[in-house]
Design a protein around this motif. Structure first.
Motif, PDB file in Angstrom:
ATOM      1  N   ASP A  45      43.466  55.457  -4.817  1.00 60.89           N
ATOM      2  CA  ASP A  45      41.880  54.232  -4.571  1.00 60.89           C
ATOM      3  C   ASP A  45      41.295  54.110  -6.052  1.00 60.89           C
ATOM      4  N   LEU A  46      41.116  55.130  -6.521  1.00 63.92           N
ATOM      5  CA  LEU A  46      41.239  54.912  -8.436  1.00 63.92           C
ATOM      6  C   LEU A  46      41.080  53.119  -9.353  1.00 63.92           C
ATOM      7  N   LEU A  47      42.585  53.182  -8.936  1.00 66.82           N
ATOM      8  CA  LEU A  47      43.533  51.893  -9.091  1.00 66.82           C
ATOM      9  C   LEU A  47      42.820  50.813  -8.924  1.00 66.82           C
ATOM     10  N   SER A  48      42.592  50.675  -7.120  1.00 67.46           N
ATOM     11  CA  SER A  48      42.168  49.475  -6.090  1.00 67.46           C
ATOM     12  C   SER A  48      41.070  49.449  -6.806  1.00 67.46           C
ATOM     13  N   PHE A  78      39.738  45.341  -8.231  1.00 70.89           N
ATOM     14  CA  PHE A  78      38.926  44.957  -7.064  1.00 70.89           C
ATOM     15  C   PHE A  78      37.998  44.698  -8.363  1.00 70.89           C
ATOM     16  N   PHE A  79      37.265  45.553  -9.395  1.00 67.33           N
ATOM     17  CA  PHE A  79      36.372  44.662 -10.604  1.00 67.33           C
ATOM     18  C   PHE A  79      37.241  44.577 -11.583  1.00 67.33           C
ATOM     19  N   GLY A  80      38.269  44.128 -11.629  1.00 65.93           N
ATOM     20  CA  GLY A  80      38.819  43.761 -12.982  1.00 65.93           C
ATOM     21  C   GLY A  80      38.612  45.187 -14.243  1.00 65.93           C
ATOM     22  N   PHE A  81      38.636  46.204 -14.010  1.00 67.22           N
ATOM     23  CA  PHE A  81      37.810  46.955 -15.580  1.00 67.22           C
ATOM     24  C   PHE A  81      39.751  46.621 -15.963  1.00 67.22           C
ATOM     25  N   ASN A 122      26.395  49.940  -4.299  1.00 67.64           N
ATOM     26  CA  ASN A 122      28.005  49.254  -3.735  1.00 67.64           C
ATOM     27  C   ASN A 122      28.206  49.912  -3.874  1.00 67.64           C
ATOM     28  N   LEU A 123      29.348  50.578  -5.435  1.00 67.42           N
ATOM     29  CA  LEU A 123      30.119  51.500  -5.275  1.00 67.42           C
ATOM     30  C   LEU A 123      30.850  52.491  -3.637  1.00 67.42           C
TER      31      LEU A 123
END
Length: 127
Positions: free
Chosen positions: A12-15, A19-22, A74-75
């Motif tokens: 989930d954290l990878l997704s 998603f945010f492009g971090f 938002n998160l």
């Protein structure tokens, strides 16, 4: 807490990171914070999503530019979790206290990069 649940949270954290492009550093720091917290606290599986999201939020605030940090609400909305911003802020404080406010710790990614650099130097010397 099981290894399988932890692995699902890491996915989930990878997704979220993608998603945010971090950066990879942000992802690695989030996992480091999660693992450090789980090593000192026993949590119920129902709280894992809140803990994971808070670890991600802490990592983002520590690694990314301030203008790129998403709002907590938002998160929560994006991840479709069933807790409030207040719950998240309370959990963030608990995590920070248990880690003695030391967020920036060496990560596995940092170690691998240093190790790779060392190997490259050794190879360059041999040539």
């Amino acid at each position: 807490m099981t290894t399988k649940l932890r692995e699902l949270e890491v996915k989930d954290l990878l997704s979220l990171t993608r998603f945010f492009g971090f950066s990879s550093e942000t992802f690695s720091l989030a996992i480091s914070i999660l693992d450090r917290f789980l090593s000192v606290m026993k949590i119920q599986p129902k709280h894992l999503s809140c803990v994971g999201l808070c670890c991600f939020f802490i990592a983002v605030k520590s690694s990314e530019e301030e203008k790129n940090v998403p709002l907590a609400n938002n998160l929560i909305r994006i991840t479709q979790n069933r807790f409030t911003v207040s719950d998240m802020m309370r959990m963030e404080t608990i995590i920070m206290e248990k880690l003695h406010w030391k967020v920036k710790a060496p990560t596995a990614l940092r170690f691998l990069r240093l190790f790779h650099s060392h190997i490259q130097e050794q190879l360059d010397h041999e040539r």
